[in-house]
Design an enzyme around this catalytic site. Sequence first.
Site, PDB file in Angstrom:
ATOM      1  N   HIS B 190      -3.670  54.358 -12.049  1.00 51.31           N
ATOM      2  CA  HIS B 190      -3.945  55.610 -11.342  1.00 51.31           C
ATOM      3  C   HIS B 190      -2.781  56.583 -11.166  1.00 51.31           C
ATOM      4  O   HIS B 190      -2.878  57.474 -10.310  1.00 51.31           O
ATOM      5  CB  HIS B 190      -4.513  55.295  -9.942  1.00 51.31           C
ATOM      6  CG  HIS B 190      -5.881  54.679  -9.967  1.00 51.31           C
ATOM      7  ND1 HIS B 190      -6.125  53.420 -10.441  1.00 51.31           N
ATOM      8  CD2 HIS B 190      -7.080  55.148  -9.575  1.00 51.31           C
ATOM      9  CE1 HIS B 190      -7.405  53.141 -10.330  1.00 51.31           C
ATOM     10  NE2 HIS B 190      -8.014  54.165  -9.829  1.00 51.31           N
ATOM     11  N   GLY B 241      -6.390  56.676 -16.770  1.00 50.22           N
ATOM     12  CA  GLY B 241      -7.414  55.637 -16.626  1.00 50.22           C
ATOM     13  C   GLY B 241      -8.543  56.138 -15.746  1.00 50.22           C
ATOM     14  O   GLY B 241      -9.709  55.980 -16.053  1.00 50.22           O
ATOM     15  N   HIS B 242      -8.183  56.760 -14.638  1.00 49.99           N
ATOM     16  CA  HIS B 242      -9.161  57.421 -13.765  1.00 49.99           C
ATOM     17  C   HIS B 242      -8.917  58.910 -13.903  1.00 49.99           C
ATOM     18  O   HIS B 242      -7.895  59.425 -13.488  1.00 49.99           O
ATOM     19  CB  HIS B 242      -8.979  56.977 -12.319  1.00 49.99           C
ATOM     20  CG  HIS B 242     -10.100  57.394 -11.410  1.00 49.99           C
ATOM     21  ND1 HIS B 242     -10.650  58.660 -11.421  1.00 49.99           N
ATOM     22  CD2 HIS B 242     -10.778  56.708 -10.444  1.00 49.99           C
ATOM     23  CE1 HIS B 242     -11.626  58.722 -10.509  1.00 49.99           C
ATOM     24  NE2 HIS B 242     -11.726  57.554  -9.916  1.00 49.99           N
ATOM     25  N   HIS B 322     -18.019  54.309 -15.003  1.00 55.65           N
ATOM     26  CA  HIS B 322     -17.773  54.667 -13.606  1.00 55.65           C
ATOM     27  C   HIS B 322     -18.156  56.136 -13.388  1.00 55.65           C
ATOM     28  O   HIS B 322     -17.612  57.030 -14.018  1.00 55.65           O
ATOM     29  CB  HIS B 322     -16.275  54.446 -13.340  1.00 55.65           C
ATOM     30  CG  HIS B 322     -15.864  54.570 -11.919  1.00 55.65           C
ATOM     31  ND1 HIS B 322     -15.470  55.762 -11.364  1.00 55.65           N
ATOM     32  CD2 HIS B 322     -15.769  53.649 -10.933  1.00 55.65           C
ATOM     33  CE1 HIS B 322     -15.138  55.570 -10.094  1.00 55.65           C
ATOM     34  NE2 HIS B 322     -15.315  54.293  -9.809  1.00 55.65           N
ATOM     35  N   GLU B 374     -19.764  50.661 -10.501  1.00 54.54           N
ATOM     36  CA  GLU B 374     -20.068  51.928  -9.812  1.00 54.54           C
ATOM     37  C   GLU B 374     -20.439  52.962 -10.866  1.00 54.54           C
ATOM     38  O   GLU B 374     -19.880  54.058 -10.921  1.00 54.54           O
ATOM     39  CB  GLU B 374     -18.860  52.403  -9.004  1.00 54.54           C
ATOM     40  CG  GLU B 374     -18.272  51.306  -8.114  1.00 54.54           C
ATOM     41  CD  GLU B 374     -17.060  51.758  -7.291  1.00 54.54           C
ATOM     42  OE1 GLU B 374     -17.085  51.559  -6.085  1.00 54.54           O
ATOM     43  OE2 GLU B 374     -16.107  52.312  -7.879  1.00 54.54           O
ATOM     44  N   GLU B 390     -23.063  56.767  -5.523  1.00 48.54           N
ATOM     45  CA  GLU B 390     -21.919  56.977  -4.637  1.00 48.54           C
ATOM     46  C   GLU B 390     -21.795  58.446  -4.239  1.00 48.54           C
ATOM     47  O   GLU B 390     -22.007  59.343  -5.055  1.00 48.54           O
ATOM     48  CB  GLU B 390     -20.648  56.515  -5.377  1.00 48.54           C
ATOM     49  CG  GLU B 390     -19.411  56.557  -4.522  1.00 48.54           C
ATOM     50  CD  GLU B 390     -18.148  56.131  -5.272  1.00 48.54           C
ATOM     51  OE1 GLU B 390     -18.261  55.347  -6.246  1.00 48.54           O
ATOM     52  OE2 GLU B 390     -17.062  56.580  -4.886  1.00 48.54           O
ATOM     53  N   CYS B 392     -19.144  60.118  -3.822  1.00 44.06           N
ATOM     54  CA  CYS B 392     -18.150  60.762  -4.689  1.00 44.06           C
ATOM     55  C   CYS B 392     -18.723  61.107  -6.065  1.00 44.06           C
ATOM     56  O   CYS B 392     -18.276  62.059  -6.702  1.00 44.06           O
ATOM     57  CB  CYS B 392     -16.936  59.854  -4.881  1.00 44.06           C
ATOM     58  SG  CYS B 392     -15.857  59.820  -3.448  1.00 44.06           S
ATOM     59  N   CYS B 471     -12.300  56.959  -0.370  1.00 45.12           N
ATOM     60  CA  CYS B 471     -12.451  58.082  -1.297  1.00 45.12           C
ATOM     61  C   CYS B 471     -13.506  59.048  -0.832  1.00 45.12           C
ATOM     62  O   CYS B 471     -13.313  60.253  -0.868  1.00 45.12           O
ATOM     63  CB  CYS B 471     -12.718  57.593  -2.722  1.00 45.12           C
ATOM     64  SG  CYS B 471     -14.256  56.725  -2.944  1.00 45.12           S
ATOM     65  N   CYS B 472     -14.657  58.522  -0.363  1.00 46.87           N
ATOM     66  CA  CYS B 472     -15.776  59.420  -0.104  1.00 46.87           C
ATOM     67  C   CYS B 472     -15.552  60.381   1.062  1.00 46.87           C
ATOM     68  O   CYS B 472     -15.784  61.588   0.906  1.00 46.87           O
ATOM     69  CB  CYS B 472     -17.057  58.633   0.074  1.00 46.87           C
ATOM     70  SG  CYS B 472     -17.524  57.733  -1.416  1.00 46.87           S
TER      71      CYS B 472
END
Lengths: 761, 761
Positions: B190, B241-242, B322, B374, B390, B392, B471-472
């Site tokens: 990340h 990666g994200h 994801h 997810e 989710e 997010c 995160c959310c």
Amino acid sequence: MADDAHAGDGEFVSNDIARASSVRSRPLPLRDATVGQGFWGDEQELVRTQVLPFQWCALNDNVPGAAPSYCMHNFRAAAAQNRRRTAARSQGDRFVPPVYTDRGFNVLPDDPERPDPDRFYGFVFQDTDFSKWIEAVGYSLAHHPDAELEARADAAIDIVCAAQQENGYLDTYYILNGMDRHFTNLKDHHELYCMGHLIEGAVAYYEGTGKTRLLHAAQGFADYVASVFGTEPGRLRGYPGHEIAEMALVRLYEVTNERRYLDLAAYFVDERGRAPLYFEVEDRTRAKREGATYVPNDNQPMPYAYYQAHEPVVDQREAVGHAVRAGYLYSGVADVARLTENERLADTVRALWRNIVDRKLYVTGGVGATAFGEAYSYDYDLPNDLAYSETCAAIALVFFARRMLELEPKSEYADVMELALYNTVLAGMAMDGKSFFYVNPLEVRTEAVRSHDARFLHIKDVRQKWFGCACCPPNLARLVESVQEYAYTLADDGGTLFTHLYIDGMAVVHVLSKDEDDEDVALRLEVESGLPWNGHVRAVVHVDEGDGGADDYGDGHDGKISVPFIFAFRLPAWAGDQIEVAACTTVPAEAQGRVNRRVRDGYLYLAGTWRDGDVFEFDFPMPVMMLEANLRVSEDAGKVAFVRGPVVYCAEECDNGSRLHCLHVDAARVGERAENVTVEPFDFKAGAEALDGKGTGGVEPVSRCMVRLRVPAWRDEVRDAKPLYSRWHPPVRRRVEAVLIPYFAWANRGENEMRVFLDIS
Amino acid sequence: MADDAHAGDGEFVSNDIARASSVRSRPLPLRDATVGQGFWGDEQELVRTQVLPFQWCALNDNVPGAAPSYCMHNFRAAAAQNRRRTAARSQGDRFVPPVYTDRGFNVLPDDPERPDPDRFYGFVFQDTDFSKWIEAVGYSLAHHPDAELEARADAAIDIVCAAQQENGYLDTYYILNGMDRHFTNLKDHHELYCMGHLIEGAVAYYEGTGKTRLLHAAQGFADYVASVFGTEPGRLRGYPGHEIAEMALVRLYEVTNERRYLDLAAYFVDERGRAPLYFEVEDRTRAKREGATYVPNDNQPMPYAYYQAHEPVVDQREAVGHAVRAGYLYSGVADVARLTENERLADTVRALWRNIVDRKLYVTGGVGATAFGEAYSYDYDLPNDLAYSETCAAIALVFFARRMLELEPKSEYADVMELALYNTVLAGMAMDGKSFFYVNPLEVRTEAVRSHDARFLHIKDVRQKWFGCACCPPNLARLVESVQEYAYTLADDGGTLFTHLYIDGMAVVHVLSKDEDDEDVALRLEVESGLPWNGHVRAVVHVDEGDGGADDYGDGHDGKISVPFIFAFRLPAWAGDQIEVAACTTVPAEAQGRVNRRVRDGYLYLAGTWRDGDVFEFDFPMPVMMLEANLRVSEDAGKVAFVRGPVVYCAEECDNGSRLHCLHVDAARVGERAENVTVEPFDFKAGAEALDGKGTGGVEPVSRCMVRLRVPAWRDEVRDAKPLYSRWHPPVRRRVEAVLIPYFAWANRGENEMRVFLDIS
């Protein structure tokens, strides 16, 4: 159904029947019940000719392409260790076996081509591969002598016995990895499970062949365990992590009449789940010894429910945890309750039974709804597409059901036993006997199976050849080979034969003479059964006199001797609520006034004096039933399933096209009594050949006569242009006939959608 | 809807509108769009008064009972390390920071009471807690000056900037654990995700306050990354990666006009998924360095689909992996496609959009159906009770939708954006702003949630206070605080303002004078909206002249200046297929012949010359829609969902009793156009008070006016005595009215069953 005595001239009175209906009973000795031709004869032949030889190869790591079992490898390695010990001792040396530190749950050789001949490989419970095989072999040899198979079995037994320790211990995992740690991880390391299976195998082999070598080995292991465990000071207050020892020890008691085995079983049942919890104590002790921190297993409200050890067994009222373990435990508890006349334990198993049957049973006789822990889920949680419903769990339910029948003859137990047998158990094996299901869903969508989404990882739509953790195929083999042991039980007083399942074959009862000097006679019941395809059953009584006559039995008019006895026949629930007792005729006994009849707890008791040639004729109605689930089962809301006799039906894609959720049963046309469903005999192979393109997917269906159903239905027309969501319109539907085949026959024609519960409209 | 020009006397002609409808556009500058009172004003106030202060405490580990974030702790530790380096250097010493070897994904202190002030704690991406907070703060300060909050933010920025390395690198995980390993695990660690969020936060804070300190820090990090990654020899050919860096870098480009940031974003998009796969190369390299065996990640057919790296981005046609990562990537791809005019990438995002909207979108605007990864599941797999959906991921879909609007103004993008916003995004937050959902199922059974079965572990029926992996909530905070940036976009040529969402508030457009000497004028559009409860929208045009007059604009009859401009208003799909253009009146402009109108791609283009006081009036029909899913969605077969305007409805237990699967919509009484559904304004609190016993479960519902629906329905009567399976009978039903509340308001009255899709009968 009213309990209704039918007056007659026989010498038995209602009191006798009342006594017979509250009696405890046991299966017939292995050789006294046989399976003839027909449905179960075919199944047994499949197991005998396909599964047993395959299983032998698997035990010996001789199946190309399959993961090796290492089972016989391990026994050989342990035997070699014993030989080295003996040799050392003969030289006056002390033998110190190597101790290995990597003792995983499943250990494989670094180089699969060169396993170390002295090491243990496979799962901790790998020994049971042998035990299950020898058990099925024992059943098979009882009725189908096979010198080659018996020689092979005896040689294997020699190896296994050579692996046993002097104190009787016999689990190669600890023998090879270091006996210093034996019985230190009962929770997860299956030693007592291995003992249980060894006993089951040994007893069956003894009963099938009369040979005692393996039985003595099993007794030796049990005797050692009995000396280690118990409430006496200095003993371990442990019990099995994976149950089976309880019912196995009872079996060992019943074959040896050695009370200590029953006591050990009763101890295991009694101690389980008591505070302080042994598994926790054990975890703490192990952590301490290894210098590790003990981490309490408290991420769940009942962490030991998986092991049915969350509370004392006698207090348990809900079926929880790993469904195979649960079924084995409950079977053992029923055994102990019966033999120790423990009414509290009997109430426990009655309550657990009620919980399962009223809230946790699939319509296919499967149990253990959730993949997580392979476990019983919460009440009324019976997902169709995510079902676990392990083949072994259904087998365990069959075990449990028969033990409930032994405790008290109520047909409900046999109804569920039969349901599990004909549906989930048989669905576990392909019709060619060559591949197996571990998991038995009630709904399969091929795209879900292919999605690799973890929700569906346990679901397969094609049976697998064999499993690394091979529990279901050999478990199925041992049950099918001994199915006759589930068909009949004989009352403990020897005076009543219960017929629970209607299977082609023969049951023999040795009726003791009242007069010491007289020879006993044998009553043979020869059964021809149309099940599962029709309800016509014919049973002929044969009276076999001993050599010395049978003077205490009265002569009939025709000079035949008359044997007083009670036959009790199950009246299956599937025959409907209104089975007329007239569904049974008994000729000529009833005409001659030799019979009293009475219905109790779903059994028709026929008390009379019987003569050679008496015949029972049953014509059980076998209506198609359109079933709905209790409204509490949210998964089945608005759905129905079809059942006829003991057989549950399902719709497959290759008969009905894809998207089975678009297929709706037309309830109005079907009728409440399903009177407009067509019952159609067909040959499974021919039925498959008649299918269109999608058809068999390269699979060669087996030729087999069965019955399928044609059900009035609707099909939604999928309109390709529709967006994902749109204003609702009354569905555009066309009339179709849904074609349903027996659930046990699904997935024998290639990859395929399947549904047991169909939408209704 | 036919594209229909309405003749008028205005000076704009059809060609202008045609050009406007194919133009690219951008959101208004942060301060040029404001939210007034009303629905979104309330939501923003909730975030401003509840979420931001809470978030600040969370960042600083000051929330009693909640897991510490360690976010500011880590920045402080990194800043301290820098100070030690500087001090050492001033002494002429070489500073060698400690290198730690335990660099887990989530590291916590051994003693939570005494964290080491020099160590990194928390998740690898913990820095983003700050970045998301500062982003929301930036949005908030743009419209709601708050000296205390700004001072607090500036102080935090000082700490963050003090943590930055000389080369611009700014991720405290590697700064504190050892820079020797930075950029060695892009797949899972990340760093570039942290950079992306830092950029997003820095840009927002700059736009909201005009302050550049954090912006410069973010640029420094981006410049360093730009120097390390790329196709040039010696550079790493890696990518995040994200994802998020892609769209963040575009934003940085748009605020700085530095092309290199766009180039870096374009590089990340272009390189992703190309062979040899960077993530595999990286795993191999890392294994080699650590002396470990490289184990290929091949337990799935597309192991890198989770990262959207299974194939080159430009070739991707199915939304996979994801769902948050996917949404962020697709947003960045749309940005790059727009700015680099890359038609192949534009086709990529169009195809991905179609795949989502046609096959993978919940009716609530949620995406990412499966908990496993997810992730997006396979086509048409939209489970209701096991949904992940989710918060997010819905936010990411909002990002993606607006970027598609920027690429091409088609109302479908705005329809989905609005759907996600009003339903799944808002459902993520309790009505008191104090608790949050990560996962947004469309069906909840309380016994499933309480079962502890792993199938349902991700499902909650009560919102949680805060999450360890938070995160959310902050993602929701930054979106709600900037919702006005989704309401409008301005065409790149400055000549058209698109109104995508109807939100109370104001949009300002600075119309450039054609004559260099003249002052620009500002067109202000002041909007009053009844949404989401009614379709009445009134928008008043204000023309603000600059100081020096505006000579190039013609005078009207009333002496007002006339400004040529195109207003484009979205015609929402929920208003029905037959929205009359007459739903909009423009007074007095149309009467005076100053306007041409045309409908294109779901937008009503009004091209004309505008004078102060011109008014648009919309009266969008807001019929209740009873929706069905495409028949391919097996989970929704035989079910319907109710929608009115942008709001999706659901049934809760506390209005409808338990066992919502026994509640059946009476389609015949509802009517195809849902004409017999009662639309009923109510106060949520009063509505809750009116409930019976089961009621609020101790939760104090918030007073809020909304609209609920009363739907003709049936309820199955549960007959307690029924066995688990029984012969089907026509259901015993009673007529009821199902009471439906907005989905976003569910779970504000205690533990509760809930269903969006209801059975139909």
